[in-house]
Every structure is written in structure tokens, then in C-alpha cells.
Motif scaffolding. Sequence first.
Motif, short mmCIF file in Angstrom:
data_model
loop_
_atom_site.label_atom_id
_atom_site.label_comp_id
_atom_site.label_asym_id
_atom_site.label_seq_id
_atom_site.Cartn_x
_atom_site.Cartn_y
_atom_site.Cartn_z
N MET A 1 -7.74 26.42 -15.97
CA MET A 1 -6.18 26.73 -16.62
C MET A 1 -5.77 25.56 -17.09
SD MET A 1 -3.08 28.56 -14.35
CE MET A 1 -2.65 26.97 -13.57
N SER A 2 -5.21 25.51 -18.19
CA SER A 2 -4.55 24.18 -18.83
C SER A 2 -3.10 24.32 -18.20
CB SER A 2 -4.48 24.55 -20.40
OG SER A 2 -3.74 25.76 -20.68
N ARG A 3 -2.83 22.90 -18.16
CA ARG A 3 -1.48 22.52 -17.44
C ARG A 3 -0.50 21.78 -18.48
NH1 ARG A 3 -2.08 20.44 -11.89
NH2 ARG A 3 -3.63 19.06 -12.70
N GLU A 4 0.56 21.94 -18.09
CA GLU A 4 1.42 21.12 -19.31
C GLU A 4 1.21 19.55 -18.86
OE1 GLU A 4 6.19 20.63 -20.44
OE2 GLU A 4 5.69 22.30 -18.97
N TYR A 5 1.17 19.26 -17.50
CA TYR A 5 1.05 17.86 -17.01
C TYR A 5 -0.20 17.57 -16.30
CZ TYR A 5 5.95 18.32 -17.66
OH TYR A 5 7.38 18.65 -18.21
N PRO A 6 -1.28 17.18 -17.15
CA PRO A 6 -2.56 16.96 -16.68
C PRO A 6 -2.76 15.77 -15.90
CG PRO A 6 -2.48 16.67 -18.96
CD PRO A 6 -1.25 17.15 -18.76
N ILE A 7 -3.50 15.69 -14.86
CA ILE A 7 -3.92 14.36 -14.32
C ILE A 7 -5.47 14.00 -14.41
CG2 ILE A 7 -4.05 13.65 -11.73
CD1 ILE A 7 -1.97 15.71 -11.02
N ILE A 8 -5.41 12.61 -14.43
CA ILE A 8 -6.75 12.12 -14.74
C ILE A 8 -7.05 11.13 -13.37
CG2 ILE A 8 -8.40 10.62 -15.95
CD1 ILE A 8 -7.01 11.62 -18.30
N ALA A 9 -8.05 11.29 -12.45
CA ALA A 9 -8.36 10.33 -11.51
C ALA A 9 -9.59 9.53 -11.47
CB ALA A 9 -8.28 11.23 -10.14
N VAL A 10 -9.64 8.33 -11.64
CA VAL A 10 -10.90 7.52 -11.25
C VAL A 10 -10.95 7.29 -9.98
CG1 VAL A 10 -11.96 5.38 -11.88
CG2 VAL A 10 -10.57 6.49 -13.67
N THR A 11 -12.15 7.72 -9.30
CA THR A 11 -12.43 7.17 -7.86
C THR A 11 -13.58 6.50 -7.66
OG1 THR A 11 -12.43 8.41 -5.80
CG2 THR A 11 -13.87 9.53 -7.31
N GLY A 12 -13.45 5.76 -6.66
CA GLY A 12 -14.79 4.87 -6.14
C GLY A 12 -14.04 3.79 -5.36
N SER A 13 -15.01 3.09 -4.55
CA SER A 13 -14.41 2.17 -3.36
C SER A 13 -14.19 0.74 -3.93
CB SER A 13 -15.50 2.08 -2.43
OG SER A 13 -16.52 1.19 -2.96
N SER A 14 -13.38 0.16 -3.09
CA SER A 14 -12.94 -1.12 -3.31
C SER A 14 -14.10 -2.14 -3.96
CB SER A 14 -12.22 -1.82 -2.34
OG SER A 14 -12.14 -3.39 -2.37
N GLY A 15 -14.24 -2.72 -4.93
CA GLY A 15 -14.94 -3.61 -5.45
C GLY A 15 -16.25 -2.72 -6.39
N ALA A 16 -15.92 -1.58 -6.51
CA ALA A 16 -16.93 -0.65 -7.22
C ALA A 16 -16.94 -0.87 -8.83
CB ALA A 16 -16.93 0.92 -7.04
#
Length: 290
Positions: A1-16
Motif C-alpha cells: 500500500m502506498s503512503r503519503e510519507y514513505p520510510i527508507i531504512a539502511v540496516t547493518g552493524s557498526s563498521g559494515a
Amino acid sequence: MSREYPIIAVTGSSGAGTTTVRRSFERMFLREDVHAAMVDGDAFHRYTRDDLKRIFREEPERKDELSHFAVEANLLDRLEGLFIEYGEHGAGIFRHYIHAEDKQKIEAGYRVGTFTEWQSLPCGTDLLFYEGLHGGLVTQEYDIARHVDLLVGVAPTMNLEWIQKIDRDTKLRGYSQEAVIDTILGRMDDYVRYIQPQFSRTHINFQRVPTVDTSNPFEVQDIPTDSESFVVIRFRDPSTVDFPWLLAMIKDSFMTRPHTLVVPGARMSLAMELILAPLVRHLLSQRRFR
């Protein structure tokens, strides 16, 4: 479902290498005239550096329990609350964690290992961009991944990740090599429990693989350069990817599986922008305007 306010997340550990990906997004946002609310996952740690030192001095048995990877050491309720509020209203509360690299904030009077005050996100942003440890976390209590519209994983080979962390924390943050190695070993259980499972939930993973010997990551050595690496890119839904176009655009790239593209390390930034820019445009084109 599309949203008015999208969220992008970059995930990974410290030093990755998540910071490298963040900078690619920042260049992309500037070029595409995208106004992003930028949030650092470290801001949701529960304790200051001095708090942790005091706890470990008084209760040394808790040292492994309170790694930055652990649920107990982070304000995950506030992180999930931010994602919910931003997704619904384009607003939320955040703060900054002060690193040794944050020269401007240190000059303004903040101490390394502390936090700024909580504050409101800027108004009128197009999307929320998060870079940190827990963008794809799912536990019995929290489901942060479900609020994210584009989840990107950064997961170098384990030995390379450790080499990068040792190099950064000794050169930029003033830790001894022995202290960094103790931290790596002490939080291994939390890494397996909380960080690695996130890479099975990502839409795209970028994994840098060195082509030089990294068999002993705890030996003092230079970080393998981009030209000494390949980047393995895995897509969760390969049916949405124009692989022939990417192969034509990225010299010396090749495929190893139907969902996996491999590119020379020196072309990682190009690959990221070619892959991610259309996804960002699509997210913004699908926004629901009230």
C-alpha cells in the motif's frame, strides 16, 4: 500500500559500511531534489557512554547483555513510534548521538558518547531516511520492519566487517585494538539474534566481498580497497529488476543467480544509484496526497 510519507531504512552493524550507502542516498536526494528527514539509529541507544561505563563497573556481568545490538540497550519503542508517526503524519521526534567525528556538535559543547535533546523532525519532508542497526528488526514485542517501504541491507563478509570496525574505532574513535576486539566478541550472540535475521527481510542487500586475504581479521592490516573487492547484490523480488539494463550499464558486472548481481567494488556507488534512484522515484510517485 502506498503512503503519503514513505520510510527508507539502511540496516547493518557498526563498521559494515552503512555510512557509504547513506552518502550515496544523500547525493541522490540532492540530485533528485528530495527533502529527506535523516535519522541516525545510534540516537536510539538507551545509555550514554558514561552510563555504560558505570553499569559495567558496578555490574560487570551485564557487559555482554548490553551491547548496542541488544533490544535492552535501545529505545526501540521510541524508534517504532517515530516510524509510525512519520508514516501517518510526516512528523516525529528524534535526537543525535555524539561521535568523535561530530566536530561541529563537539565544538558546540556536546561530549562524545552523549545525546542531544529530543527535537521535532523538520516540516515538509518527502520521506524519512534511517541508517542504523535495527531498521529491519522483528521481535515478539517490536516489528519495526513492517513500517519500512524500502529496506536496504549492508552486510560485508564477516571478516571484512571486523577489519573495517577495528580500523574505524582505533583511528577515529580512540579505542585500543584489544578493546574493539573485546566488543566484537562480546556482542556476537546479539549479532546473531538481532542483526543477521534482518538481512532476510531486506528488499536489497549489498555485500562487499574482498579478493585479498582477510583470513585473520584481528591482525593489523589495511582495509581492502574497492578495487580489491566485488559487491554481491541480492534482490528479494527479481521480477521487478531490469537485469539486462544493469549489466549493460555497469561494466564487468555479471549474474550468479536469478536474483543476484555482482559488480566490481569500484563501481559500487554507480550500482547503488542505478538501482536505488528509480525505487526512490517510485516511492515518491505513489504518495497519497490528502
